[in-house]
Design a protein around this motif. Structure first.
Motif, PDB file in Angstrom:
ATOM      1  N   ALA A 185      38.850  30.048  48.006  1.00 42.12           N
ATOM      2  CA  ALA A 185      39.728  29.058  48.636  1.00 42.12           C
ATOM      3  C   ALA A 185      39.891  27.822  47.764  1.00 42.12           C
ATOM      4  CB  ALA A 185      39.183  28.681  50.008  1.00 42.12           C
ATOM      5  N   LEU A 186      38.891  27.510  46.957  1.00 41.92           N
ATOM      6  CA  LEU A 186      39.000  26.393  46.014  1.00 41.92           C
ATOM      7  C   LEU A 186      39.872  26.759  44.820  1.00 41.92           C
ATOM      8  CD1 LEU A 186      35.269  25.186  45.851  1.00 41.92           C
ATOM      9  CD2 LEU A 186      37.157  24.059  47.047  1.00 41.92           C
ATOM     10  N   ILE A 187      39.751  27.986  44.360  1.00 40.62           N
ATOM     11  CA  ILE A 187      40.440  28.409  43.144  1.00 40.62           C
ATOM     12  C   ILE A 187      41.937  28.587  43.348  1.00 40.62           C
ATOM     13  CG2 ILE A 187      40.658  30.321  41.491  1.00 40.62           C
ATOM     14  CD1 ILE A 187      37.609  30.749  41.844  1.00 40.62           C
ATOM     15  N   ARG A 188      42.334  29.194  44.445  1.00 39.56           N
ATOM     16  CA  ARG A 188      43.728  29.585  44.646  1.00 39.56           C
ATOM     17  C   ARG A 188      44.735  28.435  44.511  1.00 39.56           C
ATOM     18  NH1 ARG A 188      44.906  34.545  46.274  1.00 39.56           N
ATOM     19  NH2 ARG A 188      43.203  35.976  46.704  1.00 39.56           N
ATOM     20  N   PRO A 189      44.490  27.265  45.100  1.00 42.35           N
ATOM     21  CA  PRO A 189      45.479  26.189  44.961  1.00 42.35           C
ATOM     22  C   PRO A 189      45.329  25.371  43.684  1.00 42.35           C
ATOM     23  CG  PRO A 189      43.744  25.488  46.448  1.00 42.35           C
ATOM     24  CD  PRO A 189      43.430  26.906  46.064  1.00 42.35           C
ATOM     25  N   SER A 190      44.363  25.733  42.839  1.00 44.37           N
ATOM     26  CA  SER A 190      44.121  24.954  41.625  1.00 44.37           C
ATOM     27  C   SER A 190      45.236  25.161  40.612  1.00 44.37           C
ATOM     28  CB  SER A 190      42.770  25.332  41.005  1.00 44.37           C
ATOM     29  OG  SER A 190      42.841  26.599  40.376  1.00 44.37           O
ATOM     30  N   ALA A 191      45.296  24.274  39.637  1.00 43.55           N
ATOM     31  CA  ALA A 191      46.306  24.365  38.581  1.00 43.55           C
ATOM     32  C   ALA A 191      45.881  25.298  37.459  1.00 43.55           C
ATOM     33  CB  ALA A 191      46.589  22.971  38.023  1.00 43.55           C
ATOM     34  N   THR A 192      44.756  25.968  37.613  1.00 50.33           N
ATOM     35  CA  THR A 192      44.273  26.867  36.568  1.00 50.33           C
ATOM     36  C   THR A 192      45.055  28.175  36.568  1.00 50.33           C
ATOM     37  OG1 THR A 192      42.604  27.866  38.017  1.00 50.33           O
ATOM     38  CG2 THR A 192      41.949  25.924  36.745  1.00 50.33           C
ATOM     39  N   GLU A 193      44.981  28.886  35.461  1.00 46.14           N
ATOM     40  CA  GLU A 193      45.583  30.220  35.348  1.00 46.14           C
ATOM     41  C   GLU A 193      44.491  31.237  35.677  1.00 46.14           C
ATOM     42  OE1 GLU A 193      47.081  30.191  31.354  1.00 46.14           O
ATOM     43  OE2 GLU A 193      48.811  28.951  31.888  1.00 46.14           O
ATOM     44  N   TRP A 194      44.261  31.428  36.966  1.00 41.64           N
ATOM     45  CA  TRP A 194      43.093  32.158  37.438  1.00 41.64           C
ATOM     46  C   TRP A 194      43.365  33.645  37.658  1.00 41.64           C
ATOM     47  CZ3 TRP A 194      44.138  34.352  42.149  1.00 41.64           C
ATOM     48  CH2 TRP A 194      45.086  33.719  42.960  1.00 41.64           C
ATOM     49  N   THR A 195      42.282  34.403  37.561  1.00 44.24           N
ATOM     50  CA  THR A 195      42.257  35.800  37.992  1.00 44.24           C
ATOM     51  C   THR A 195      40.928  36.021  38.700  1.00 44.24           C
ATOM     52  OG1 THR A 195      43.613  36.566  36.124  1.00 44.24           O
ATOM     53  CG2 THR A 195      42.282  38.218  37.278  1.00 44.24           C
ATOM     54  N   LEU A 196      40.983  36.641  39.878  1.00 42.76           N
ATOM     55  CA  LEU A 196      39.789  36.958  40.659  1.00 42.76           C
ATOM     56  C   LEU A 196      39.518  38.455  40.534  1.00 42.76           C
ATOM     57  CD1 LEU A 196      40.740  34.932  43.846  1.00 42.76           C
ATOM     58  CD2 LEU A 196      39.081  34.254  42.102  1.00 42.76           C
ATOM     59  N   VAL A 197      38.341  38.818  40.054  1.00 41.14           N
ATOM     60  CA  VAL A 197      37.990  40.225  39.863  1.00 41.14           C
ATOM     61  C   VAL A 197      37.054  40.645  40.987  1.00 41.14           C
ATOM     62  CG1 VAL A 197      36.973  41.931  38.313  1.00 41.14           C
ATOM     63  CG2 VAL A 197      38.255  39.992  37.369  1.00 41.14           C
ATOM     64  N   ARG A 198      37.547  41.532  41.857  1.00 47.97           N
ATOM     65  CA  ARG A 198      36.796  41.947  43.050  1.00 47.97           C
ATOM     66  C   ARG A 198      35.951  43.181  42.735  1.00 47.97           C
ATOM     67  NH1 ARG A 198      38.827  38.802  46.730  1.00 47.97           N
ATOM     68  NH2 ARG A 198      41.048  38.262  46.798  1.00 47.97           N
ATOM     69  N   ALA A 199      34.646  42.990  42.785  1.00 49.54           N
ATOM     70  CA  ALA A 199      33.733  44.057  42.396  1.00 49.54           C
ATOM     71  C   ALA A 199      33.191  44.824  43.602  1.00 49.54           C
ATOM     72  CB  ALA A 199      32.558  43.469  41.618  1.00 49.54           C
ATOM     73  N   PRO A 200      33.003  46.146  43.443  1.00 50.47           N
ATOM     74  CA  PRO A 200      32.269  46.944  44.424  1.00 50.47           C
ATOM     75  C   PRO A 200      30.780  46.893  44.068  1.00 50.47           C
ATOM     76  CG  PRO A 200      33.133  48.379  42.740  1.00 50.47           C
ATOM     77  CD  PRO A 200      33.488  46.964  42.332  1.00 50.47           C
ATOM     78  N   ILE A 201      30.041  47.928  44.366  1.00 50.69           N
ATOM     79  CA  ILE A 201      28.638  48.026  43.943  1.00 50.69           C
ATOM     80  C   ILE A 201      28.595  48.111  42.417  1.00 50.69           C
ATOM     81  CG2 ILE A 201      26.589  49.499  43.989  1.00 50.69           C
ATOM     82  CD1 ILE A 201      27.487  50.354  46.823  1.00 50.69           C
ATOM     83  N   LEU A 202      27.744  47.281  41.803  1.00 51.33           N
ATOM     84  CA  LEU A 202      27.625  47.271  40.347  1.00 51.33           C
ATOM     85  C   LEU A 202      26.393  48.052  39.917  1.00 51.33           C
ATOM     86  CD1 LEU A 202      28.507  43.533  39.627  1.00 51.33           C
ATOM     87  CD2 LEU A 202      29.992  45.534  39.425  1.00 51.33           C
ATOM     88  N   THR A 203      26.540  48.823  38.859  1.00 45.65           N
ATOM     89  CA  THR A 203      25.431  49.607  38.333  1.00 45.65           C
ATOM     90  C   THR A 203      25.121  49.168  36.904  1.00 45.65           C
ATOM     91  OG1 THR A 203      26.727  51.372  37.279  1.00 45.65           O
ATOM     92  CG2 THR A 203      26.352  51.545  39.662  1.00 45.65           C
ATOM     93  N   ASP A 204      23.989  49.628  36.397  1.00 48.04           N
ATOM     94  CA  ASP A 204      23.594  49.315  35.027  1.00 48.04           C
ATOM     95  C   ASP A 204      23.938  50.453  34.073  1.00 48.04           C
ATOM     96  OD1 ASP A 204      22.500  46.768  35.581  1.00 48.04           O
ATOM     97  OD2 ASP A 204      20.704  47.709  36.392  1.00 48.04           O
ATOM     98  N   GLY A 205      24.889  51.268  34.444  1.00 44.04           N
ATOM     99  CA  GLY A 205      25.286  52.391  33.606  1.00 44.04           C
ATOM    100  C   GLY A 205      25.997  51.954  32.337  1.00 44.04           C
ATOM    101  N   ARG A 206      26.307  52.911  31.501  1.00 42.26           N
ATOM    102  CA  ARG A 206      26.941  52.644  30.217  1.00 42.26           C
ATOM    103  C   ARG A 206      28.424  52.331  30.398  1.00 42.26           C
ATOM    104  NH1 ARG A 206      29.886  57.042  28.452  1.00 42.26           N
ATOM    105  NH2 ARG A 206      29.617  58.946  29.682  1.00 42.26           N
ATOM    106  N   ARG A 207      29.030  51.811  29.344  1.00 49.86           N
ATOM    107  CA  ARG A 207      30.466  51.582  29.338  1.00 49.86           C
ATOM    108  C   ARG A 207      31.178  52.915  29.185  1.00 49.86           C
ATOM    109  NH1 ARG A 207      34.409  50.816  25.443  1.00 49.86           N
ATOM    110  NH2 ARG A 207      32.863  50.929  23.772  1.00 49.86           N
ATOM    111  N   THR A 208      32.092  53.215  30.089  1.00 50.36           N
ATOM    112  CA  THR A 208      32.808  54.487  30.061  1.00 50.36           C
ATOM    113  C   THR A 208      34.291  54.301  29.769  1.00 50.36           C
ATOM    114  OG1 THR A 208      33.384  54.472  32.423  1.00 50.36           O
ATOM    115  CG2 THR A 208      31.215  55.365  31.816  1.00 50.36           C
ATOM    116  N   GLY A 209      34.851  53.148  30.142  1.00 50.12           N
ATOM    117  CA  GLY A 209      36.287  52.952  30.026  1.00 50.12           C
ATOM    118  C   GLY A 209      37.066  53.713  31.076  1.00 50.12           C
TER     119      GLY A 209
END
Length: 203
Positions: free
Chosen positions: A136-160
């Motif tokens: 709610a703070l970020i959305r009206p700001s003058a920044t060029e924002w992107t919000l990345v919504r994460a599910p469950i995070l794992t420590d697995g390798r990078r797969t692409g």
């Protein structure tokens, strides 16, 4: 690119720092415990608390973009809201403008009536409320924002091998590795495909 990274000592933040350095970026990380971040080439560590304006302003003064992977513990302070308020104050001078923030699926417009979201709010209400207030703070700001919504995070390798989108519906089986989410966040800084949008990600 010169990046200011907040939350750099967290489990996801450490991976973002590592991947950013591998991609050739210059990184400035803010930490209350600088000794917790091993020295690396092209890495500058500034001591301080993300809720204090002076060290935050120092961290972003030469940055091209700001990345936040701040996360709240269940019984901790509302660090995402409080820290983001400080970051936005420091960015109010107009430079840098690019802001990429890790948040959770299930807040704001992604808070649908599915079982996954309901269970998340039941188990992690304080965490999700902090993220929702942060957004709610970020959305009206003058920044060029992107919000990345994460599910469950794992420590697995990078797969692409992951999917992203503004209308993805995540479920109990949704997950993504920290390495993959770090790669996506760093790519989005340059590609700007989701400017001023919330984007979900899952493997």
């Amino acid at each position: 690119m010169r990046l200011a990274i907040f939350g750099a000592t967290g489990r996801t933040g450490r991976v973002v720092v590592e991947r950013a350095l591998r991609r050739g970026h210059q990184v400035t990380a803010l930490s209350r415990d600088p000794a917790a971040i091993p020295p690396r080439d092209r890495l500058r560590v500034i001591p301080g608390d993300v809720r204090d304006l002076a060290p935050v302003a120092r961290a972003i003064e030469d940055a091209d973009a700001v990345v936040s992977t701040l996360g709240r513990r269940r019984r901790g302070p509302a660090i995402c809201t409080e820290g983001t308020r400080t970051i936005l104050s420091a960015m109010a001078t107009g430079r840098p403008r690019r802001l990429l923030v890790l948040t959770n699926y299930g807040v704001a417009e992604s808070r649908h009536r599915g079982l996954y979201v309901a269970a998340s709010w039941l188990l992690e209400r304080s965490v999700l409320r902090d993220k929702e207030h942060m957004e709610a703070l970020i959305r009206p700001s003058a920044t060029e924002w992107t919000l990345v919504r994460a599910p469950i995070l794992t420590d697995g390798r990078r797969t692409g091998d992951y999917r992203t989108g503004t209308d993805l519906r995540l479920t109990f089986t949704s997950h993504v590795s920290r390495a993959d989410i770090a790669e996506f966040m760093l790519s989005e800084l340059e590609e700007r495909a989701y400017l001023r949008q919330g984007v979900s990600i899952t493997s």
